[in-house]
Design an enzyme around this catalytic site. Sequence first.
Site, PDB file in Angstrom:
ATOM      1  N   ASP A 299       0.864  -1.168   0.000  1.00 37.66           N
ATOM      2  CA  ASP A 299       0.000   0.000   0.000  1.00 37.66           C
ATOM      3  C   ASP A 299       0.913   1.234   0.000  1.00 37.66           C
ATOM      4  O   ASP A 299       2.138   1.139   0.118  1.00 37.66           O
ATOM      5  CB  ASP A 299      -0.952  -0.038   1.217  1.00 37.66           C
ATOM      6  CG  ASP A 299      -2.214   0.782   0.969  1.00 37.66           C
ATOM      7  OD1 ASP A 299      -3.268   0.460   1.535  1.00 37.66           O
ATOM      8  OD2 ASP A 299      -2.145   1.745   0.175  1.00 37.66           O
TER       9      ASP A 299
HETATM   10  C1  GLC Z   1      -4.364   4.286  -0.219  1.00 37.54           C
HETATM   11  C2  GLC Z   1      -5.231   3.086   0.105  1.00 37.54           C
HETATM   12  C3  GLC Z   1      -5.265   2.055  -0.985  1.00 37.54           C
HETATM   13  C4  GLC Z   1      -5.085   2.734  -2.340  1.00 37.54           C
HETATM   14  C5  GLC Z   1      -3.681   3.296  -2.369  1.00 37.54           C
HETATM   15  C6  GLC Z   1      -3.379   4.028  -3.681  1.00 37.54           C
HETATM   16  O1  GLC Z   1      -3.728   4.751   0.933  1.00 37.54           O
HETATM   17  O2  GLC Z   1      -4.994   2.405   1.330  1.00 37.54           O
HETATM   18  O3  GLC Z   1      -6.521   1.355  -0.868  1.00 37.54           O
HETATM   19  O4  GLC Z   1      -5.283   1.802  -3.388  1.00 37.54           O
HETATM   20  O5  GLC Z   1      -3.405   4.150  -1.271  1.00 37.54           O
HETATM   21  O6  GLC Z   1      -4.172   5.193  -3.757  1.00 37.54           O
END
Ligand code: GLC
Length: 753
Positions: A299
């Site tokens: 993430d």
């Molecule tokens: C965010 C979220 C994730 C998302 C990623 C990219 O913090 O936790 O679900 O896909 O970053 O935006």
Amino acid sequence: MTGHVSRRMLLKGASLSAISIMLSPAFARVGPVRDARIERLIAAMTLEEKAGQLSIFSDPSRVDGPPVNPGLVAQSMATVQREIAAGRMTGLYNGIGVAAGRELQRVAVEQGPHRIPLIFAGDVIHGMKTTFPVPLGEAASFDPELARRTARAAAVEASAKGIQWVFAPMVDVARDQRWGRVVEGAGEDTWLGCQFAAARVRGFQGDDLTAEDSVLACPKHFAGYGAVMGGMDYNTADIPETTLRETHLPPFKAAFDVGALSTMASFNDIAGVPSTGNHHLLTDILRGEMGFAGLVVSDYTADAEMIAHGFAADGPDAVVKALNAGCDISMQSGLYNAHLPALVRSGRIAMKTVDTAVRRVLRVKQALGLFDNPYRSLDLAREARDVRLPAAIALAREAAVKSVVLLKNDGDLLPLSTTAKIALIGPCVSDKGDMPGPWASFPDFASCVTPEAGFRAAMGPTARLEIARGCDYEAPLAGGIARAVAAAKAADVIVLVIGESARMSGEAQARVEITIPAPQQALAEALAATGRPMVVLLRHGRALALSGAVRNAPAILATWFLGSETGHAMADIVFGAAAPQGRLPVSFPQASGQEPFFYDHRTTGRPQLGADPAWKARYREVTTEALYPFGHGLSYATARYSGTTVSAPILAGDGAITVSALVSNTGKRRLHEVAQLYVHDKVASLTQPVRVLKGISHLDLDPGQRARVAFTLTRADLAFVHPDARRFAEPGAFDVWVAPSSVAGIPVSIVLD
Ligand code: GLC
């Protein structure tokens, strides 16, 4: 099963991940496990280039509308191109727009060190320019096929805007409504979560992952994110492995079983081990037990966040822990680019480990057809043609209507007449900006239909409609209540649209009190005091704890965040052009303090049965019953369940029994009913939930009509996860219900031999 696992491969000890690659449906089309082209690339790539293939970054230069992550300093196109030409990016995310994407892809395949195509990703959580109901709202349809259709429509629009990989579906099972991200998933139930996870992956990936309008799915966040303590985002999830396997992992398995080839490691730690660096989770369980053959992406900066977790000492240590755990791609932190080459040269990371990660990434790009067609989904003609298609807009309205749950309708106040004099009141009734809801990354705000617009369209030019905001979402409005009360007194009926704003739900929006914001509650109290009949339309990204005039309103609809077609869908339901058919995917508690609160709880040794509250498992202030339980939903007709029967009292061996019930429409309008099958294992080596959902069946009945709805139960349906991780059923007595909700119905008993 796809692909052929030869006896020779088995005898030669082909690795489990290699075998799972062969057996993964989505890889079936990309040839043998060790593809010659990919192996040649790996052999030729430098460590720096391998690190680049494992690094993805937000795309500040390709936006069509506000950047999803404004916090990022917008890099110049020249910088991004330079990084791509140097092979330091495997892809970009959350930028859209085909022209810029084509230019960046050209740099990659013409100037990149090995001409490896980029992959363009995005958070397409519930639609692109056409936004559908938030996933939790769509789950209230209890209609996985609807979710497949909306995911398919989202894939068409996303791929038309240059996206090839969606960071969706979110499949976290959410047990605590204080958690802001409940909105992104399918609610509190594992079985329902499995149905929606599989449906959404099938919708996104289509029948051919190389097709121009298919996008790679990424069921997230692996794993246990929905169990964060206290519902506080990013918090520890302190759950036993039996709970992890019983409740939180099955939706991921359902997604992988239909071909999802990527997953995203979650921010949380499980009992002290952050998922991003959790080898037992990302390798032993994900690949060893679940046979996942795709890639794992971290993430957002989650590898670097292991330093804040106190799990990694510094950047290099974070890279060692993430890559060795099985986290293939680093999102946004840049740590793999910065440290991986030196870590391999120093021996802290084995080249084999890096090559395995690069191989996974290249195989996924190959499965998407990017090597053969790097400009797939980067088509200017499609961008002009395939966005905001009439069929997608109609589907958005259909999905929104099917997502609305009628919680209460005393005196059959609903549906209203379009000729009634209506006071339509609430902070969002004319606010296009709030219509798409949270995690609508690329919405077309201008085309959103507000409640006011929807009501005016339904009521026509003679509409007798008074509009008043009454207050802001979380603040009073000077004179707002007075103007709203005046409108109410001049009307026959009040329609009050209240609840959360899009900014109060989603990531990092945990709430200690899942109530109606105080200014809106005050508005509701003032309107109720006028004595006019009041219909409440809730807007929310989670279950709410209702009180006072809101709780006591004669008619209440749960409308979640319904997306682009919000206003039309609300009007369709309120005026009866469509009847409500939604069911709650999350339990509405009596009070916030009951969270985490879910229907499939264990009994405890002192269950609150009967009226005597003394010395029982309950709170002093409230009962243990849900205000509105999981699976609850009314319609404009009435259903009666009777005659539940089983085809045999004993379920023997590998046989099956049929459980059925008669459902009658005792109302005056057509009924759309969602019959639900629940089971309870009365005695087991681990205490079992009071009920667990095992099936749903939709049926439409005309007034007076009745039909027998039937379900098949097998031994597998009665199994549960044991401490040794094996899943099997134990012989004994079970209660079985066919019912309209998780608390309704009279059980029949069966015995598993
Ligand atoms: C965010 C979220 C994730 C998302 C990623 C990219 O913090 O936790 O679900 O896909 O970053 O935006």
